[in-house]
Design a protein around this motif. Structure first.
Motif, PDB file in Angstrom:
ATOM      1  N   SER A 179     108.890  10.374  64.108  1.00 29.76           N
ATOM      2  CA  SER A 179     107.800   9.558  63.570  1.00 29.76           C
ATOM      3  C   SER A 179     106.520  10.351  63.352  1.00 29.76           C
ATOM      4  O   SER A 179     105.592   9.859  62.711  1.00 29.76           O
ATOM      5  CB  SER A 179     107.502   8.406  64.524  1.00 29.76           C
ATOM      6  OG  SER A 179     106.980   8.925  65.752  1.00 29.76           O
ATOM      7  N   GLU A 180     106.448  11.557  63.935  1.00 28.36           N
ATOM      8  CA  GLU A 180     105.240  12.393  63.940  1.00 28.36           C
ATOM      9  C   GLU A 180     104.118  11.785  64.786  1.00 28.36           C
ATOM     10  O   GLU A 180     102.995  12.264  64.784  1.00 28.36           O
ATOM     11  CB  GLU A 180     104.702  12.636  62.503  1.00 28.36           C
ATOM     12  CG  GLU A 180     105.727  13.129  61.512  1.00 28.36           C
ATOM     13  CD  GLU A 180     106.098  14.589  61.691  1.00 28.36           C
ATOM     14  OE1 GLU A 180     105.453  15.266  62.508  1.00 28.36           O
ATOM     15  OE2 GLU A 180     107.039  15.047  61.012  1.00 28.36           O
ATOM     16  N   ARG A 181     104.418  10.733  65.529  1.00 30.82           N
ATOM     17  CA  ARG A 181     103.404  10.044  66.319  1.00 30.82           C
ATOM     18  C   ARG A 181     103.448  10.410  67.800  1.00 30.82           C
ATOM     19  O   ARG A 181     102.542  10.035  68.548  1.00 30.82           O
ATOM     20  CB  ARG A 181     103.579   8.524  66.173  1.00 30.82           C
ATOM     21  CG  ARG A 181     103.338   8.009  64.768  1.00 30.82           C
ATOM     22  CD  ARG A 181     103.837   6.573  64.620  1.00 30.82           C
ATOM     23  NE  ARG A 181     103.139   5.642  65.465  1.00 30.82           N
ATOM     24  CZ  ARG A 181     102.064   4.932  65.107  1.00 30.82           C
ATOM     25  NH1 ARG A 181     101.552   5.089  63.884  1.00 30.82           N
ATOM     26  NH2 ARG A 181     101.494   4.088  65.941  1.00 30.82           N
ATOM     27  N   GLN A 182     104.488  11.082  68.231  1.00 32.89           N
ATOM     28  CA  GLN A 182     104.648  11.414  69.650  1.00 32.89           C
ATOM     29  C   GLN A 182     105.058  12.874  69.805  1.00 32.89           C
ATOM     30  O   GLN A 182     105.748  13.436  68.939  1.00 32.89           O
ATOM     31  CB  GLN A 182     105.733  10.526  70.289  1.00 32.89           C
ATOM     32  CG  GLN A 182     105.419   9.037  70.289  1.00 32.89           C
ATOM     33  CD  GLN A 182     104.382   8.656  71.332  1.00 32.89           C
ATOM     34  OE1 GLN A 182     104.156   9.381  72.305  1.00 32.89           O
ATOM     35  NE2 GLN A 182     103.742   7.496  71.148  1.00 32.89           N
ATOM     36  N   LEU A 183     104.632  13.464  70.914  1.00 28.37           N
ATOM     37  CA  LEU A 183     105.117  14.772  71.324  1.00 28.37           C
ATOM     38  C   LEU A 183     106.075  14.555  72.495  1.00 28.37           C
ATOM     39  O   LEU A 183     105.807  13.739  73.381  1.00 28.37           O
ATOM     40  CB  LEU A 183     103.966  15.674  71.760  1.00 28.37           C
ATOM     41  CG  LEU A 183     102.863  15.905  70.726  1.00 28.37           C
ATOM     42  CD1 LEU A 183     101.762  16.775  71.330  1.00 28.37           C
ATOM     43  CD2 LEU A 183     103.409  16.534  69.459  1.00 28.37           C
ATOM     44  N   ILE A 184     107.190  15.277  72.479  1.00 24.43           N
ATOM     45  CA  ILE A 184     108.212  15.109  73.508  1.00 24.43           C
ATOM     46  C   ILE A 184     108.430  16.445  74.209  1.00 24.43           C
ATOM     47  O   ILE A 184     108.640  17.473  73.569  1.00 24.43           O
ATOM     48  CB  ILE A 184     109.529  14.599  72.903  1.00 24.43           C
ATOM     49  CG1 ILE A 184     109.302  13.229  72.248  1.00 24.43           C
ATOM     50  CG2 ILE A 184     110.625  14.513  73.972  1.00 24.43           C
ATOM     51  CD1 ILE A 184     110.492  12.696  71.483  1.00 24.43           C
ATOM     52  N   THR A 196     121.914  17.725  83.145  1.00 30.76           N
ATOM     53  CA  THR A 196     120.880  16.751  83.496  1.00 30.76           C
ATOM     54  C   THR A 196     119.660  16.981  82.621  1.00 30.76           C
ATOM     55  O   THR A 196     119.355  18.124  82.261  1.00 30.76           O
ATOM     56  CB  THR A 196     120.476  16.910  84.977  1.00 30.76           C
ATOM     57  OG1 THR A 196     121.648  16.826  85.795  1.00 30.76           O
ATOM     58  CG2 THR A 196     119.481  15.851  85.408  1.00 30.76           C
ATOM     59  N   SER A 197     118.955  15.894  82.278  1.00 36.40           N
ATOM     60  CA  SER A 197     117.730  16.066  81.487  1.00 36.40           C
ATOM     61  C   SER A 197     116.655  15.084  81.932  1.00 36.40           C
ATOM     62  O   SER A 197     116.928  14.080  82.595  1.00 36.40           O
ATOM     63  CB  SER A 197     118.019  15.900  79.987  1.00 36.40           C
ATOM     64  OG  SER A 197     118.445  14.587  79.694  1.00 36.40           O
ATOM     65  N   GLU A 198     115.438  15.426  81.539  1.00 31.80           N
ATOM     66  CA  GLU A 198     114.268  14.592  81.826  1.00 31.80           C
ATOM     67  C   GLU A 198     113.273  14.802  80.702  1.00 31.80           C
ATOM     68  O   GLU A 198     113.065  15.938  80.251  1.00 31.80           O
ATOM     69  CB  GLU A 198     113.656  15.004  83.165  1.00 31.80           C
ATOM     70  CG  GLU A 198     112.398  14.247  83.545  1.00 31.80           C
ATOM     71  CD  GLU A 198     111.858  14.721  84.884  1.00 31.80           C
ATOM     72  OE1 GLU A 198     112.238  14.131  85.908  1.00 31.80           O
ATOM     73  OE2 GLU A 198     111.082  15.701  84.909  1.00 31.80           O
ATOM     74  N   ALA A 199     112.658  13.728  80.224  1.00 32.60           N
ATOM     75  CA  ALA A 199     111.718  13.833  79.110  1.00 32.60           C
ATOM     76  C   ALA A 199     110.357  13.252  79.484  1.00 32.60           C
ATOM     77  O   ALA A 199     110.270  12.234  80.180  1.00 32.60           O
ATOM     78  CB  ALA A 199     112.267  13.116  77.878  1.00 32.60           C
ATOM     79  N   TRP A 200     109.315  13.927  79.013  1.00 35.20           N
ATOM     80  CA  TRP A 200     107.932  13.480  79.155  1.00 35.20           C
ATOM     81  C   TRP A 200     107.345  13.351  77.757  1.00 35.20           C
ATOM     82  O   TRP A 200     107.688  14.130  76.857  1.00 35.20           O
ATOM     83  CB  TRP A 200     107.128  14.489  79.979  1.00 35.20           C
ATOM     84  CG  TRP A 200     107.583  14.640  81.406  1.00 35.20           C
ATOM     85  CD1 TRP A 200     108.799  15.079  81.844  1.00 35.20           C
ATOM     86  CD2 TRP A 200     106.820  14.343  82.577  1.00 35.20           C
ATOM     87  NE1 TRP A 200     108.850  15.076  83.218  1.00 35.20           N
ATOM     88  CE2 TRP A 200     107.638  14.636  83.699  1.00 35.20           C
ATOM     89  CE3 TRP A 200     105.526  13.874  82.795  1.00 35.20           C
ATOM     90  CZ2 TRP A 200     107.201  14.465  85.005  1.00 35.20           C
ATOM     91  CZ3 TRP A 200     105.090  13.698  84.107  1.00 35.20           C
ATOM     92  CH2 TRP A 200     105.920  13.985  85.193  1.00 35.20           C
ATOM     93  N   VAL A 201     106.471  12.368  77.558  1.00 38.74           N
ATOM     94  CA  VAL A 201     105.963  12.102  76.213  1.00 38.74           C
ATOM     95  C   VAL A 201     104.442  12.001  76.225  1.00 38.74           C
ATOM     96  O   VAL A 201     103.819  11.677  77.245  1.00 38.74           O
ATOM     97  CB  VAL A 201     106.583  10.810  75.629  1.00 38.74           C
ATOM     98  CG1 VAL A 201     108.100  10.967  75.514  1.00 38.74           C
ATOM     99  CG2 VAL A 201     106.241   9.589  76.473  1.00 38.74           C
ATOM    100  N   LEU A 259      94.887  16.016  74.346  1.00 40.61           N
ATOM    101  CA  LEU A 259      94.268  16.458  75.591  1.00 40.61           C
ATOM    102  C   LEU A 259      94.650  15.579  76.772  1.00 40.61           C
ATOM    103  O   LEU A 259      94.234  15.824  77.898  1.00 40.61           O
ATOM    104  CB  LEU A 259      92.741  16.488  75.432  1.00 40.61           C
ATOM    105  CG  LEU A 259      92.212  17.427  74.338  1.00 40.61           C
ATOM    106  CD1 LEU A 259      90.689  17.426  74.339  1.00 40.61           C
ATOM    107  CD2 LEU A 259      92.752  18.833  74.522  1.00 40.61           C
ATOM    108  N   GLY A 260      95.474  14.544  76.491  1.00 39.83           N
ATOM    109  CA  GLY A 260      95.920  13.667  77.561  1.00 39.83           C
ATOM    110  C   GLY A 260      97.052  14.287  78.359  1.00 39.83           C
ATOM    111  O   GLY A 260      97.421  15.455  78.180  1.00 39.83           O
ATOM    112  N   ASP A 261      97.611  13.503  79.251  1.00 38.40           N
ATOM    113  CA  ASP A 261      98.700  13.966  80.111  1.00 38.40           C
ATOM    114  C   ASP A 261     100.042  13.439  79.607  1.00 38.40           C
ATOM    115  O   ASP A 261     100.129  12.288  79.140  1.00 38.40           O
ATOM    116  CB  ASP A 261      98.490  13.463  81.552  1.00 38.40           C
ATOM    117  CG  ASP A 261      97.236  14.061  82.179  1.00 38.40           C
ATOM    118  OD1 ASP A 261      96.918  15.220  81.868  1.00 38.40           O
ATOM    119  OD2 ASP A 261      96.577  13.347  82.973  1.00 38.40           O
ATOM    120  N   PHE A 262     101.064  14.248  79.721  1.00 36.77           N
ATOM    121  CA  PHE A 262     102.419  13.797  79.421  1.00 36.77           C
ATOM    122  C   PHE A 262     102.863  12.790  80.492  1.00 36.77           C
ATOM    123  O   PHE A 262     102.524  12.924  81.672  1.00 36.77           O
ATOM    124  CB  PHE A 262     103.392  14.983  79.408  1.00 36.77           C
ATOM    125  CG  PHE A 262     103.354  15.795  78.131  1.00 36.77           C
ATOM    126  CD1 PHE A 262     104.275  15.553  77.115  1.00 36.77           C
ATOM    127  CD2 PHE A 262     102.411  16.802  77.946  1.00 36.77           C
ATOM    128  CE1 PHE A 262     104.256  16.294  75.949  1.00 36.77           C
ATOM    129  CE2 PHE A 262     102.378  17.553  76.787  1.00 36.77           C
ATOM    130  CZ  PHE A 262     103.310  17.294  75.776  1.00 36.77           C
TER     131      PHE A 262
END
Length: 682
Positions: A229-234, A242-247, A254-257
């Motif tokens: 969407s170009e609206r989020q960074l992953i 195993t995996s884990e995702a932060w957005v 400048l915010g926090d994931f």
């Protein structure tokens, strides 16, 4: 008087359990002298082929359109594309204004050169990592590896002025991800084992970067990317299991994931962000309901949805592996794998789902370009063993296809002159193992020389692909086959799991079963059979050579992972810790015994081996050069035959070999020349 043929280099045997461990002493005179002596011996042994290699090089080059234009991709007011020019090793990157009729037609009069790797390479090794245009399309972020070690330098180019700034950061993994302000970049840093482990945030105009995230578990790799969407960074953190995702909202870099779902051992999930029925939505591909993955959705309410809010969109299917999801404002498209073949299933917004229809029985297919998020079309790449790659435009609403571009084959070529087949071998435990085969039609019905390729690791799928170079084999009557052994992903996640860890022996027995099937069907014979594999596929080649050397006439092993036991015992080497999930940790006694039972280097024995060509890269950070060097040294000292045994170490390259396209063709010419020499076809 005839000159005396050169003698092969004999490596010094040291005391201890590993007599060739001294070859791991990088950059010492003794090691370099040995590698150079092996290179000189290889050149001398193949000196009589100089004319043939040049002929092969020119022959292969003659089939390729040396000056060509890629299919342009639209983005905003521009078309982006590359152009190759005869004589140049690398493609140049361009853009031009987007036509009013929205066609992919390039306007050469108004094109802008973005990057010329030919200038940057200066005749040496060059690998382009990131090539990322900023969202406002005013800047280019790119990264370069100049020696093959896969450590990159980062650069920013102002497209209006051409000014280039090198960023002052070391040990970069090559990734560069823009936030939507076109001023903030995220990039990854490598640790001492060459693992991407830290994410940094950099603001243009400053000389500093702020650490954002640190992954301390050595099994996990870190990777940052922009959502569809170009609206989020992953920010994705994943091991082999195993995996884990932060957005992070791409508008507030400048915010926090924020963590999407905390990691749970053996739970893999891969998020993306797009639209469903006109609403912004999170899409999550997850194996929580089964090993073949299901697809979930969660509404984007401005808050990151917890795992309890995931709702099933596509249920887990026992006979269908969900390998990937491509998002578009008009549809979501599933990349599936069924019966060993890739399938694209499209779910248009507000309409019935359908599957993309294709002409061949065995093929390679994937979504090559999703274009802009709000575009009614996507592009597919399609090819088969006898069919050059095509870029097909797919209309998402109705499934209509148009072939936009087919990779040309210059000179005489007719796809129908070659027969492409899917065969099945029966493994020792009764499992049916697929084989993809192509040969010239006029050789059908007779035993012919055959080149058998294999890999079988990491769940990677070796879908049939077309090769301009391979025509030089086929035209000389050599058939080509791919053994789709367990450990790969061709038949889904279960196929992968059946060829890893305690089941790794299946990979080797499957390959042997494929070879035996081809011989039993009188398609070839042991005296005509050449086998080949690279990296983990080199491990496969080494293992089957120890087990059944009499089945093969010759073998080619490229950057082969053959010293697997010693490598897995050294956690300080690149990739070792994260590889525990693939091979096991040999610090455990049962795993040690298991790996030792098949490790090619440990199991070299006093028997006759076929002719062998082994290729290594001195700067290879994935499979160290010494694996091949130690293996060849032990083979020279132990084997009972006098067949050709050659080691070539690319002293200026890494895991992928030489970087230029013509350099790559010369490497192929060397390998094919070796095949023809051993098979006495020239």
């Amino acid at each position: 008087m005839a000159s005396t043929p050169p003698l092969p280099p004999i490596a010094r045997r040291a005391a201890g359990d590993d007599p060739y461990a001294w070859l791991q002493e990088r950059d010492t005179d003794a090691v370099l002298d040995y590698l150079k002596a092996e290179n000189a011996y290889q050149e001398a042994q193949l000196a009589d082929q100089a004319e043939l290699r040049e002929q092969l090089f020119e022959e292969i080059k003659g089939r390729i359109r040396e000056t060509d234009l890629s299919l342009a991709s639209p983005w905003g007011p521009w078309l982006y594309y590359t152009r190759t020019t005869a004589g140049d090793e690398y493609a140049r990157h361009y853009r031009c204004p987007r036509p009013a009729d929205d066609s992919p037609t390039v306007d050469e009069q108004h094109e802008q050169l973005l990057l010329d790797p030919n200038v940057l390479a200066e005749g040496g090794f060059l690998s382009l990592g990131a090539f990322s245009i900023s969202p406002d399309q005013q800047r280019l972020a790119y990264s370069l590896d100049t020696n093959g070690e896969e450590t990159y330098r980062l650069y920013i180019k102002e497209l209006s002025s051409g000014a280039i700034t090198e960023l002052p950061f070391e040990q970069c993994d090559g990734s560069m991800t823009w936030a939507n302000d076109s001023q903030t970049l995220f990039f990854g840093e490598l640790d001492d084992t060459h693992r991407p482990w830290k994410l940094y945030r950099h603001r243009l105009g400053s000389d500093i970067a702020e650490p954002v995230f640190e992954e301390t578990d050595g099994r996990f790799f870190l990777h940052c990317y922009r959502a569809s969407s170009e609206r989020q960074l992953i920010l994705l953190l994943n091991s082999k299991t195993t995996s884990e995702a932060w957005v992070l909202d791409a508008e507030t870099p400048l915010g926090d994931f924020t963590c999407l779902a905390p990691r749970v051992e053996d739970h893999e999930y891969y998020p993306d962000h797009g639209q469903l029925e006109g609403q912004w939505t999170w899409f999550i591909r997850s194996n929580q309901a089964g090993i073949n993955f299901a697809l979930y959705q969660a509404a984007d309410t401005g808050q990151v949805p917890g795992r309890e809010q995931w709702q099933t969109l596509i249920e887990h299917r026992q006979d269908s592996m969900l390998e990937g999801v491509t998002l578009n404002a008009r549809a979501y498209s599933l990349s599936l794998r069924e019966g060993g073949l890739p399938i694209i299933e499209v779910h248009p917004q507000g309409a019935a789902a359908y599957r993309v229809q294709l002409p061949d029985a065995a093929y390679s297919l994937y979504i090559s370009d999703s274009l802009e998020f709000d575009n009614p079309r996507i592009r597919l790449r399609y090819e088969a063993l006898n069919r050059p790659a095509q870029v097909r435009q797919l209309s998402l609403a109705d499934g209509a296809q148009v072939v936009l571009k087919e990779t040309p084959v210059l000179g005489p070529f007719n796809a129908d002159d070659y027969l492409s087949q899917r065969l099945w071998a029966t493994a020792a435990d009764g499992t049916q193992v697929p084989i993809s085969l192509v040969q010239r039609r006029d050789t059908v019905g007779t035993a012919t020389p055959l080149y058998l390729y294999g890999y079988g690791a990491y769940g990677e799928s070796l879908d049939p692909w077309f090769s301009h170079a391979r025509l030089s084999l086929l035209e000389r009557g050599v058939a080509f086959a791919i053994a789709h052994v367990r450990g790969g992903g061709e038949l889904g996640e279960a196929w992968y799991r059946a060829g890893k860890q305690e089941h790794k022996a299946n990979t080797f027995s499957d390959f042997i079963a494929c070879a035996e099937h081809l011989i039993e069907q009188q398609l070839t014979s042991p005296a005509q059979l050449v086998i080949s594999g690279g990296s983990a596929g080199g491990l496969l080649i080494g293992a089957v050579l120890n087990q059944r050397p009499e089945l093969f006439r010759a073998a080619i092993a490229e950057v082969p992972f053959v010293d697997v036991l010693n490598t897995m015992l050294d956690p300080d080497l690149p990739l070792t810790v994260t590889e525990y999930d693939e091979w096991g940790n040999p610090q455990e006694a049962d795993v040690y015994a298991r790996i030792k039972s098949y490790a090619p280097y440990e199991n070299v024995s006093a028997q006759a081996y076929p002719a062998m060509l082994v290729i290594a890269g001195y700067n290879d950070s994935r499979v160290q050069y010494w694996e091949a060097a130690k293996w060849v040294a032990k083979l020279r000292a132990t084997r009972t035959d006098d067949h050709l045994l050659l080691l070539k170490t690319e002293l200026g390259a890494g895991h992928g070999g030489m970087s230029g396209r013509y350099q790559g063709l010369r490497d192929v010419a060397l390998e094919y020349g070796f095949v023809f020499k051993v098979l006495e076809l020239v």
